[in-house]
Design a protein around this motif. Structure first.
Motif, mmCIF file in Angstrom:
data_model
loop_
_atom_site.group_PDB
_atom_site.id
_atom_site.type_symbol
_atom_site.label_atom_id
_atom_site.label_comp_id
_atom_site.label_asym_id
_atom_site.label_seq_id
_atom_site.Cartn_x
_atom_site.Cartn_y
_atom_site.Cartn_z
ATOM 1 N N LYS A 144 0.846 -1.185 0.000
ATOM 2 C CA LYS A 144 0.000 0.000 0.000
ATOM 3 C C LYS A 144 0.883 1.238 0.000
ATOM 4 O O LYS A 144 2.054 1.188 0.341
ATOM 5 N N ILE A 145 0.291 2.371 -0.355
ATOM 6 C CA ILE A 145 1.073 3.595 -0.443
ATOM 7 C C ILE A 145 1.697 3.940 0.901
ATOM 8 O O ILE A 145 2.836 4.318 0.993
ATOM 9 N N SER A 146 0.988 3.822 1.960
ATOM 10 C CA SER A 146 1.542 4.000 3.297
ATOM 11 C C SER A 146 0.664 3.210 4.258
ATOM 12 O O SER A 146 -0.381 2.704 3.884
ATOM 13 N N ASP A 147 1.110 3.117 5.493
ATOM 14 C CA ASP A 147 0.356 2.329 6.463
ATOM 15 C C ASP A 147 -0.984 2.965 6.798
ATOM 16 O O ASP A 147 -1.960 2.280 7.035
ATOM 17 N N SER A 148 -1.038 4.304 6.822
ATOM 18 C CA SER A 148 -2.263 4.949 7.269
ATOM 19 C C SER A 148 -3.150 5.417 6.121
ATOM 20 O O SER A 148 -4.289 5.758 6.341
ATOM 21 N N LYS A 149 -2.628 5.456 4.902
ATOM 22 C CA LYS A 149 -3.421 5.939 3.774
ATOM 23 C C LYS A 149 -3.611 4.835 2.749
ATOM 24 O O LYS A 149 -2.670 4.136 2.392
ATOM 25 N N THR A 150 -4.841 4.674 2.290
ATOM 26 C CA THR A 150 -5.120 3.765 1.182
ATOM 27 C C THR A 150 -6.021 4.484 0.192
ATOM 28 O O THR A 150 -6.853 5.314 0.574
ATOM 29 N N PHE A 151 -5.836 4.179 -1.074
ATOM 30 C CA PHE A 151 -6.631 4.761 -2.150
ATOM 31 C C PHE A 151 -7.146 3.639 -3.033
ATOM 32 O O PHE A 151 -6.450 2.657 -3.273
ATOM 33 N N LYS A 152 -8.359 3.823 -3.531
ATOM 34 C CA LYS A 152 -9.003 2.827 -4.385
ATOM 35 C C LYS A 152 -9.746 3.573 -5.493
ATOM 36 O O LYS A 152 -10.535 4.467 -5.208
ATOM 37 N N ARG A 153 -9.472 3.237 -6.763
ATOM 38 C CA ARG A 153 -10.112 3.935 -7.877
ATOM 39 C C ARG A 153 -10.931 2.953 -8.710
ATOM 40 O O ARG A 153 -10.424 1.948 -9.183
ATOM 41 N N ILE A 154 -12.204 3.282 -8.884
ATOM 42 C CA ILE A 154 -13.107 2.523 -9.751
ATOM 43 C C ILE A 154 -13.745 3.530 -10.713
ATOM 44 O O ILE A 154 -14.238 4.567 -10.287
ATOM 45 N N CYS A 155 -13.742 3.197 -12.004
ATOM 46 C CA CYS A 155 -14.361 4.062 -13.009
ATOM 47 C C CYS A 155 -15.597 3.363 -13.566
ATOM 48 O O CYS A 155 -15.545 2.174 -13.884
ATOM 49 N N GLU A 156 -16.674 4.105 -13.668
ATOM 50 C CA GLU A 156 -17.932 3.538 -14.153
ATOM 51 C C GLU A 156 -18.273 4.154 -15.506
ATOM 52 O O GLU A 156 -18.203 5.366 -15.684
ATOM 53 N N VAL A 157 -18.652 3.292 -16.433
ATOM 54 C CA VAL A 157 -19.057 3.717 -17.770
ATOM 55 C C VAL A 157 -20.569 3.583 -17.869
ATOM 56 O O VAL A 157 -21.124 2.533 -17.565
ATOM 57 N N CYS A 170 -15.112 8.500 -12.566
ATOM 58 C CA CYS A 170 -14.044 7.856 -11.803
ATOM 59 C C CYS A 170 -14.146 8.307 -10.355
ATOM 60 O O CYS A 170 -14.113 9.502 -10.060
ATOM 61 N N THR A 171 -14.280 7.347 -9.461
ATOM 62 C CA THR A 171 -14.400 7.628 -8.036
ATOM 63 C C THR A 171 -13.202 7.028 -7.315
ATOM 64 O O THR A 171 -12.934 5.839 -7.429
ATOM 65 N N THR A 172 -12.495 7.881 -6.606
ATOM 66 C CA THR A 172 -11.368 7.430 -5.793
ATOM 67 C C THR A 172 -11.752 7.581 -4.332
ATOM 68 O O THR A 172 -12.056 8.679 -3.881
ATOM 69 N N THR A 173 -11.782 6.467 -3.618
ATOM 70 C CA THR A 173 -12.053 6.515 -2.185
ATOM 71 C C THR A 173 -10.722 6.447 -1.456
ATOM 72 O O THR A 173 -9.777 5.818 -1.927
ATOM 73 N N TYR A 174 -10.658 7.127 -0.334
ATOM 74 C CA TYR A 174 -9.420 7.143 0.427
ATOM 75 C C TYR A 174 -9.701 6.963 1.907
ATOM 76 O O TYR A 174 -10.767 7.298 2.399
ATOM 77 N N THR A 175 -8.722 6.391 2.575
ATOM 78 C CA THR A 175 -8.756 6.249 4.022
ATOM 79 C C THR A 175 -7.484 6.872 4.552
ATOM 80 O O THR A 175 -6.386 6.510 4.126
ATOM 81 N N ASP A 176 -7.647 7.812 5.465
ATOM 82 C CA ASP A 176 -6.500 8.466 6.094
ATOM 83 C C ASP A 176 -6.661 8.295 7.594
ATOM 84 O O ASP A 176 -7.406 9.025 8.234
ATOM 85 N N GLY A 177 -5.988 7.280 8.112
ATOM 86 C CA GLY A 177 -6.182 6.953 9.527
ATOM 87 C C GLY A 177 -7.582 6.404 9.721
ATOM 88 O O GLY A 177 -7.984 5.423 9.119
ATOM 89 N N SER A 178 -8.379 7.095 10.535
ATOM 90 C CA SER A 178 -9.746 6.635 10.784
ATOM 91 C C SER A 178 -10.767 7.393 9.931
ATOM 92 O O SER A 178 -11.952 7.095 9.990
ATOM 93 N N LYS A 179 -10.313 8.348 9.131
ATOM 94 C CA LYS A 179 -11.234 9.137 8.318
ATOM 95 C C LYS A 179 -11.234 8.635 6.884
ATOM 96 O O LYS A 179 -10.201 8.272 6.337
#
Length: 194
Positions: A144-157, A170-179
């Protein structure tokens, strides 16, 4: 004879010293709280900005694929590229649905690659240091990019009223710690060669 006492009033009293220490302590505590909140805010702003750029990258990938199909004399959907020679996905992205998009496949093959996002795979579109793994789930959190941050990208047609246009979101969801949060960007691709 009377002794004269030296009346020296040039020092601080204990009360004045305690008040000064209290004021200084309050200033330091306020400044440190402000610094901590600014660091948290900066981290969240960085996550939102990264997610925004990942979404923009996804949209630009679809635009690039459309333009490359046109330059290779294929129609808007890439029909005619039956072996998937150009982008590794048959018939481009004309079918409505969710896709994971990545540059390259990790085996030295560059160019945009598409894969349909499987609803059962929760890690589809997970962005790692080496890019997005289109077909497998990362084995460890080290990727993963870092321990506390994750990113996920899904594109819908999705289709639009015009037969020669598609809406890409295109929707990118992210987690930064608990947020957590997400950034969604959309565009409409048209068949500009007609």
């Amino acid at each position: 004879m009377k002794k004269l006492l030296n009346k020296n009033n040039k020092g601080f009293s204990l009360t004045e010293v305690l008040v000064a220490v209290l004021v200084l302590t309050m200033a330091v505590v306020s400044a440190s709280n402000f610094l901590v909140s600014m660091m948290r805010s900066n981290s969240m702003n960085t996550s939102v900005l990264q997610a925004y750029y990942y979404s923009v990258e996804g949209l630009e990938a679809f635009r690039n694929m459309r333009d490359t199909y046109f330059m290779n004399y294929l129609n808007f959907c890439g029909e005619g590229d039956v072996n998937g020679d150009i982008f590794g996905s048959k018939k481009g992205f004309c079918s409505e649905g969710k896709y994971v998009v990545n540059f390259g496949d990790g085996a030295g093959n560059n160019g945009w690659k598409l894969a349909e996002a499987n609803d059962g795979n929760e890690d589809a579109g997970l962005i790692t240091e080496s890019g997005i793994d289109l077909f497998t789930i990362p084995d460890s959190s080290e990727e993963k990019i870092s321990d506390s941050k994750t990113f996920k990208r899904i594109c819908e047609v999705q289709g639009v009223e015009s037969e020669d246009a598609l809406q890409i979101t295109c929707t990118t969801t992210y987690t930064d710690g608990s947020k957590t949060g997400d950034v969604a960007l959309s565009m409409i691709l048209t068949n500009w060669k007609q």
